[in-house]
Design an enzyme around this catalytic site. Sequence first.
Site, PDB file in Angstrom:
ATOM      1  N   ASP A 123      -3.970   0.222  -5.555  1.00  0.00           N
ATOM      2  CA  ASP A 123      -3.986   1.224  -4.488  1.00  0.00           C
ATOM      3  C   ASP A 123      -3.173   2.434  -4.926  1.00  0.00           C
ATOM      4  O   ASP A 123      -2.066   2.297  -5.424  1.00  0.00           O
ATOM      5  CB  ASP A 123      -3.407   0.627  -3.198  1.00  0.00           C
ATOM      6  CG  ASP A 123      -3.725   1.496  -1.998  1.00  0.00           C
ATOM      7  OD1 ASP A 123      -4.728   2.235  -2.028  1.00  0.00           O
ATOM      8  OD2 ASP A 123      -2.961   1.443  -1.018  1.00  0.00           O
ATOM      9  N   HIS A 183      -0.452  13.501   2.713  1.00  0.00           N
ATOM     10  CA  HIS A 183       0.148  12.216   3.082  1.00  0.00           C
ATOM     11  C   HIS A 183       1.501  12.032   2.391  1.00  0.00           C
ATOM     12  O   HIS A 183       2.494  11.674   3.031  1.00  0.00           O
ATOM     13  CB  HIS A 183      -0.796  11.065   2.703  1.00  0.00           C
ATOM     14  CG  HIS A 183      -0.204   9.704   2.866  1.00  0.00           C
ATOM     15  ND1 HIS A 183       0.047   9.157   4.116  1.00  0.00           N
ATOM     16  CD2 HIS A 183       0.209   8.778   1.966  1.00  0.00           C
ATOM     17  CE1 HIS A 183       0.573   7.934   3.968  1.00  0.00           C
ATOM     18  NE2 HIS A 183       0.685   7.690   2.675  1.00  0.00           N
ATOM     19  N   ARG A 237      12.635  11.005   3.668  1.00  0.00           N
ATOM     20  CA  ARG A 237      13.669  11.672   2.874  1.00  0.00           C
ATOM     21  C   ARG A 237      13.858  13.089   3.398  1.00  0.00           C
ATOM     22  O   ARG A 237      13.653  14.078   2.687  1.00  0.00           O
ATOM     23  CB  ARG A 237      13.266  11.712   1.386  1.00  0.00           C
ATOM     24  CG  ARG A 237      13.067  10.335   0.748  1.00  0.00           C
ATOM     25  CD  ARG A 237      12.744  10.450  -0.751  1.00  0.00           C
ATOM     26  NE  ARG A 237      11.556  11.255  -1.003  1.00  0.00           N
ATOM     27  CZ  ARG A 237      10.292  10.797  -0.927  1.00  0.00           C
ATOM     28  NH1 ARG A 237      10.072   9.538  -0.602  1.00  0.00           N
ATOM     29  NH2 ARG A 237       9.273  11.591  -1.162  1.00  0.00           N
ATOM     30  N   GLU A 297      -3.977   2.431   7.138  1.00  0.00           N
ATOM     31  CA  GLU A 297      -4.087   3.536   6.198  1.00  0.00           C
ATOM     32  C   GLU A 297      -5.577   3.756   5.954  1.00  0.00           C
ATOM     33  O   GLU A 297      -6.267   2.874   5.434  1.00  0.00           O
ATOM     34  CB  GLU A 297      -3.323   3.245   4.895  1.00  0.00           C
ATOM     35  CG  GLU A 297      -1.805   3.244   5.120  1.00  0.00           C
ATOM     36  CD  GLU A 297      -0.972   3.242   3.852  1.00  0.00           C
ATOM     37  OE1 GLU A 297      -1.515   2.886   2.789  1.00  0.00           O
ATOM     38  OE2 GLU A 297       0.217   3.595   3.945  1.00  0.00           O
ATOM     39  N   GLU A 337      -8.508   4.919   4.006  1.00  0.00           N
ATOM     40  CA  GLU A 337      -8.695   5.188   2.578  1.00  0.00           C
ATOM     41  C   GLU A 337     -10.163   5.015   2.198  1.00  0.00           C
ATOM     42  O   GLU A 337     -10.969   4.488   2.959  1.00  0.00           O
ATOM     43  CB  GLU A 337      -7.856   4.215   1.735  1.00  0.00           C
ATOM     44  CG  GLU A 337      -6.370   4.232   2.076  1.00  0.00           C
ATOM     45  CD  GLU A 337      -5.511   3.564   1.022  1.00  0.00           C
ATOM     46  OE1 GLU A 337      -5.994   3.395  -0.122  1.00  0.00           O
ATOM     47  OE2 GLU A 337      -4.363   3.211   1.343  1.00  0.00           O
ATOM     48  N   ASP A 358      -6.008  -0.029   4.455  1.00  0.00           N
ATOM     49  CA  ASP A 358      -4.854  -0.689   3.833  1.00  0.00           C
ATOM     50  C   ASP A 358      -3.813  -0.945   4.933  1.00  0.00           C
ATOM     51  O   ASP A 358      -2.869  -0.175   5.112  1.00  0.00           O
ATOM     52  CB  ASP A 358      -4.302   0.223   2.725  1.00  0.00           C
ATOM     53  CG  ASP A 358      -3.041  -0.333   2.092  1.00  0.00           C
ATOM     54  OD1 ASP A 358      -2.850  -1.560   2.128  1.00  0.00           O
ATOM     55  OD2 ASP A 358      -2.254   0.474   1.568  1.00  0.00           O
ATOM     56  N   ARG A 402       5.061  -1.448   8.418  1.00  0.00           N
ATOM     57  CA  ARG A 402       6.058  -0.464   7.981  1.00  0.00           C
ATOM     58  C   ARG A 402       7.467  -1.029   7.969  1.00  0.00           C
ATOM     59  O   ARG A 402       8.290  -0.628   7.136  1.00  0.00           O
ATOM     60  CB  ARG A 402       6.016   0.763   8.901  1.00  0.00           C
ATOM     61  CG  ARG A 402       4.691   1.472   8.947  1.00  0.00           C
ATOM     62  CD  ARG A 402       4.307   2.036   7.597  1.00  0.00           C
ATOM     63  NE  ARG A 402       3.021   2.722   7.665  1.00  0.00           N
ATOM     64  CZ  ARG A 402       2.291   2.994   6.589  1.00  0.00           C
ATOM     65  NH1 ARG A 402       2.713   2.657   5.386  1.00  0.00           N
ATOM     66  NH2 ARG A 402       1.136   3.606   6.713  1.00  0.00           N
ATOM     67  N   GLN A 435       7.776  -3.295   4.950  1.00  0.00           N
ATOM     68  CA  GLN A 435       7.701  -2.430   3.775  1.00  0.00           C
ATOM     69  C   GLN A 435       9.027  -1.690   3.534  1.00  0.00           C
ATOM     70  O   GLN A 435       9.514  -1.613   2.406  1.00  0.00           O
ATOM     71  CB  GLN A 435       6.566  -1.427   3.982  1.00  0.00           C
ATOM     72  CG  GLN A 435       6.273  -0.504   2.819  1.00  0.00           C
ATOM     73  CD  GLN A 435       5.175   0.528   3.166  1.00  0.00           C
ATOM     74  OE1 GLN A 435       4.550   0.455   4.219  1.00  0.00           O
ATOM     75  NE2 GLN A 435       4.954   1.461   2.281  1.00  0.00           N
ATOM     76  N   LYS A 478       2.134  -5.110   2.602  1.00  0.00           N
ATOM     77  CA  LYS A 478       0.762  -4.660   2.386  1.00  0.00           C
ATOM     78  C   LYS A 478      -0.192  -5.816   2.079  1.00  0.00           C
ATOM     79  O   LYS A 478      -1.395  -5.705   2.303  1.00  0.00           O
ATOM     80  CB  LYS A 478       0.721  -3.720   1.165  1.00  0.00           C
ATOM     81  CG  LYS A 478       1.569  -2.468   1.281  1.00  0.00           C
ATOM     82  CD  LYS A 478       0.783  -1.379   1.951  1.00  0.00           C
ATOM     83  CE  LYS A 478       1.467  -0.030   1.755  1.00  0.00           C
ATOM     84  NZ  LYS A 478       0.685   1.040   2.381  1.00  0.00           N
ATOM     85  N   THR A 537      -6.371  -6.408   3.431  1.00  0.00           N
ATOM     86  CA  THR A 537      -6.960  -5.091   3.169  1.00  0.00           C
ATOM     87  C   THR A 537      -8.434  -5.211   3.548  1.00  0.00           C
ATOM     88  O   THR A 537      -9.125  -6.102   3.050  1.00  0.00           O
ATOM     89  CB  THR A 537      -6.849  -4.721   1.674  1.00  0.00           C
ATOM     90  OG1 THR A 537      -5.484  -4.823   1.269  1.00  0.00           O
ATOM     91  CG2 THR A 537      -7.363  -3.311   1.422  1.00  0.00           C
ATOM     92  N   THR A 547      -3.868   6.712   1.275  1.00  0.00           N
ATOM     93  CA  THR A 547      -4.117   7.229   2.620  1.00  0.00           C
ATOM     94  C   THR A 547      -4.635   8.658   2.546  1.00  0.00           C
ATOM     95  O   THR A 547      -4.073   9.496   1.851  1.00  0.00           O
ATOM     96  CB  THR A 547      -2.812   7.228   3.427  1.00  0.00           C
ATOM     97  OG1 THR A 547      -2.229   5.940   3.328  1.00  0.00           O
ATOM     98  CG2 THR A 547      -3.077   7.586   4.875  1.00  0.00           C
ATOM     99  N   GLU A 576       2.185   8.767  10.273  1.00  0.00           N
ATOM    100  CA  GLU A 576       2.157  10.231  10.309  1.00  0.00           C
ATOM    101  C   GLU A 576       1.726  10.760  11.672  1.00  0.00           C
ATOM    102  O   GLU A 576       2.267  11.750  12.166  1.00  0.00           O
ATOM    103  CB  GLU A 576       1.192  10.765   9.242  1.00  0.00           C
ATOM    104  CG  GLU A 576       1.593  10.445   7.821  1.00  0.00           C
ATOM    105  CD  GLU A 576       0.397  10.592   6.894  1.00  0.00           C
ATOM    106  OE1 GLU A 576       0.190  11.681   6.363  1.00  0.00           O
ATOM    107  OE2 GLU A 576      -0.335   9.588   6.708  1.00  0.00           O
TER     108      GLU A 576
END
Length: 403
Positions: free
Chosen positions: A117, A124, A133, A191, A193, A225, A229, A232, A245, A249, A338, A352
């Site tokens: 992946d 994204h 961050r 996600e 994708e 996906d 969170r 993760q 994850k 899938t 994503t 998001e």
Amino acid sequence: MPPFEVPEGDPFGPHNLPYGVFSRAGSPERTVGVRLGDHVLDAGAAARALGSPYAGLLAQPSLNPLLAAGRTAWTDVRRALTEWVTVPSHREAVAPFLHPLPSVTLHLPFEVADYVDFYSSENHARNVGRIFRPDAADSLTPNWKHLPIGYHGRSGTVVVSDTDVVRPSGQRKAPTDPAPVFGPSVRLDIEAEVGFVVGVPSRMGQPVALGDFREHVFGLCLLNDWSARDIQAWEYVPLGPFLGKSFATSVSAWITPLDALEHARVAPPERTHPPLPYLDDSAAEPGGYDLRISVAINGHVVSEPPFSTMYWTAAQQLAHLTVNGASLRTGDLYGSGTVSGPAERERGSLLELTWNGRDPLELPDGKRTFLEDGDVVTLSAWAPGADGARVGLGEVTGRIVSG
Ligand code: CA
């Protein structure tokens, strides 16, 4: 109406012909099918009835033999199928092998070999960077514009659309928690994708060049996906995604051949950093695909991510994942990462869309930050075809059930 007469504008007309694997009620036998409108053609049975040399590739319980057969065979088989469903003289012979979609069960269409992946949407990656961050000078990591970042996932938990997804349990620890706790994920996400399906293998030690993408990749599908969170966030340093994850899938039941998407090819976004030669596509054919994705939760559309905005193309991803000599196998699957466009309603994850839960979505059945048990998530998409036609991608849907 005979099944050949697909309504005008149907995104699954004879210009599309995606491949899947199905079984009929009361029979465990799986075989390759091709979608035409709201019917599926038993491709192997039709091939046998017409004396086609491709019967051996199509009368199979998975797409793998066809995937392994290579580009020339893919093009020839598609040409034959197109004739069978469009030339009137074939109708009588082919008609018995068309089955209404509601009468069949669709299965995972290929045996998934390795699963990779990527993380190739700049929008994204920047959104994730800003969320996690916020104090960093650049929302992208220093490597992002130089290589398509990816990780190896778990091929054994790739499931076909309509498979329930069990809410995973695991460790989580918020920064303010004194110690980790164990339990069901409370931040279960999607996600949106696109998945690329490899047909022709490569030899270990021999990288696949950018220009050889179409010799190896058969087609694409939608891919969700699923991502926990909270699991993760606690586990990912320093080796990346793992149990957050690997629980599931989902992929669509229909694989759209690249040959059906010729009119959807577009140039990728302008490269702001010159890529190293093995990734340099400045002189290559357009490597992007104009796929208009739609994300719905319980039938309510929450986002429309545009695949054309992806920074790294599928050809670049393939070149990168083999540049160290890693070999390809028939059935390898790689996800785009994503898909998020620049607008708020074009983001491909709840992370998001709700800005990590800060801004809940308003759905007809209440507010959502992350997924609740019983939620049904559906990704669908279409691409431009010839003369204003739409090429539909098979949808991928999944319902969250409690663990
Ligand atoms: Ca992903």
